[in-house]
Design an enzyme around this catalytic site. Structure first.
Site, PDB file in Angstrom:
ATOM      1  N   LYS A   1       0.822  -1.214   0.000  1.00 63.58           N
ATOM      2  CA  LYS A   1       0.000   0.000   0.000  1.00 63.58           C
ATOM      3  C   LYS A   1       0.855   1.263   0.000  1.00 63.58           C
ATOM      4  CE  LYS A   1      -2.194  -1.018   3.765  1.00 63.58           C
ATOM      5  NZ  LYS A   1      -1.515  -2.266   4.126  1.00 63.58           N
TER       6      LYS A   1
ATOM      7  N   ARG B   1      -9.674   1.507   9.863  1.00 64.00           N
ATOM      8  CA  ARG B   1      -9.264   0.138  10.199  1.00 64.00           C
ATOM      9  C   ARG B   1     -10.450  -0.734  10.584  1.00 64.00           C
ATOM     10  NH1 ARG B   1      -3.723  -0.576  10.784  1.00 64.00           N
ATOM     11  NH2 ARG B   1      -2.549   1.330  11.061  1.00 64.00           N
TER      12      ARG B   1
ATOM     13  N   ARG C   1      12.722 -10.834   2.569  1.00 61.69           N
ATOM     14  CA  ARG C   1      13.154  -9.440   2.679  1.00 61.69           C
ATOM     15  C   ARG C   1      13.997  -9.256   3.943  1.00 61.69           C
ATOM     16  NH1 ARG C   1       8.631  -4.923   2.733  1.00 61.69           N
ATOM     17  NH2 ARG C   1       8.472  -5.470   4.923  1.00 61.69           N
TER      18      ARG C   1
ATOM     19  N   ARG D   1      14.015  -4.832  10.053  1.00 70.50           N
ATOM     20  CA  ARG D   1      13.244  -4.025  11.003  1.00 70.50           C
ATOM     21  C   ARG D   1      12.719  -4.958  12.084  1.00 70.50           C
ATOM     22  NH1 ARG D   1       8.873  -1.465   7.059  1.00 70.50           N
ATOM     23  NH2 ARG D   1       7.699  -2.866   8.366  1.00 70.50           N
TER      24      ARG D   1
ATOM     25  N   ARG E   1       0.153  -9.405  12.831  1.00 76.41           N
ATOM     26  CA  ARG E   1      -0.455  -8.245  12.168  1.00 76.41           C
ATOM     27  C   ARG E   1      -1.519  -8.691  11.166  1.00 76.41           C
ATOM     28  NH1 ARG E   1       4.428  -5.495   9.745  1.00 76.41           N
ATOM     29  NH2 ARG E   1       2.973  -3.931   9.004  1.00 76.41           N
TER      30      ARG E   1
END
Length: 192
Positions: free
Chosen positions: A13, A88, A127, A136, A147
């Site tokens: 996104k 959300r 990744r 991260r 998530r």
């Protein structure tokens, strides 16, 4: 052009929103960024949000919608905006609809980036392995799985909500970045 980008974490996104910002000159509105800016600017709603956050509580839908309301009045939103990460929940979507209606505005479209969650998990793991300096903190399969679960529970009902309004367009988010971009542009041309 006023639109919402929907899709699970890692669907792309942010990448696609940035392209639309550059291509169409519309603002990308991230509720986290807006919240921090309102607090820093010490706006009335920002001070209210700061007080809530300082207590360690989550900012209510009412406060978040208030921050979005203030933000869409800014000059850079005159040509339109992309909401990324908001709404959300269906309750937030309903509050957003009401707020926009009060301003004489409406959404033009809602674009869902439809993805295969299994492949998405594989992408995140790959990744993370390829990231220089380490990944991260939330770039791992366990964090993404959590998530995704929250997304399915809270946000996925928005697909039905916006489908019922006739605003929803689904784009295959598993295509290459350029193919996704082209598919989004096709949707945007149809509403222009």
């Amino acid at each position: 052009m006023r639109l919402i980008l929907l899709g699970p974490p890692g669907a792309g996104k942010g990448t696609q929103a940035q392209f639309m910002v550059e291509q169409h000159g519309i603002a990308q509105l991230s509720t986290g960024d807006m919240l921090r800016a309102a607090v820093a600017a010490k706006t009335a709603i920002g001070l209210q949000a700061k007080e809530i956050m300082d207590r360690g509580d989550l900012v209510s839908d009412e406060v978040v919608v208030g921050i979005v309301s203030d933000r869409v009045d800014e000059p850079d939103c005159a040509k339109g905006f992309i909401l990324d990460g908001f709404p959300r929940t269906v309750a937030q979507a309903e509050a957003l609809d009401e707020m926009l209606e009060q301003k004489g505005l409406r959404l033009d479209t809602v674009i869902e980036l439809a993805v295969d969650e299994g492949i998405l998990l594989d992408r995140i793991v790959k990744r993370a392995e390829e990231t220089e300096g380490g990944p991260r903190a939330d770039d791992n399969a366990e964090a993404l799985a959590k998530r995704l679960s929250v997304y399915r529970e809270q946000t996925q009902p928005l697909i039905d909500y916006y489908s019922g309004t006739g605003l929803l367009s689904s784009v295959d988010g598993m295509q290459s970045m350029d193919e996704v971009r082209a598919s989004i542009e096709t949707v945007l041309k149809e509403i222009a």
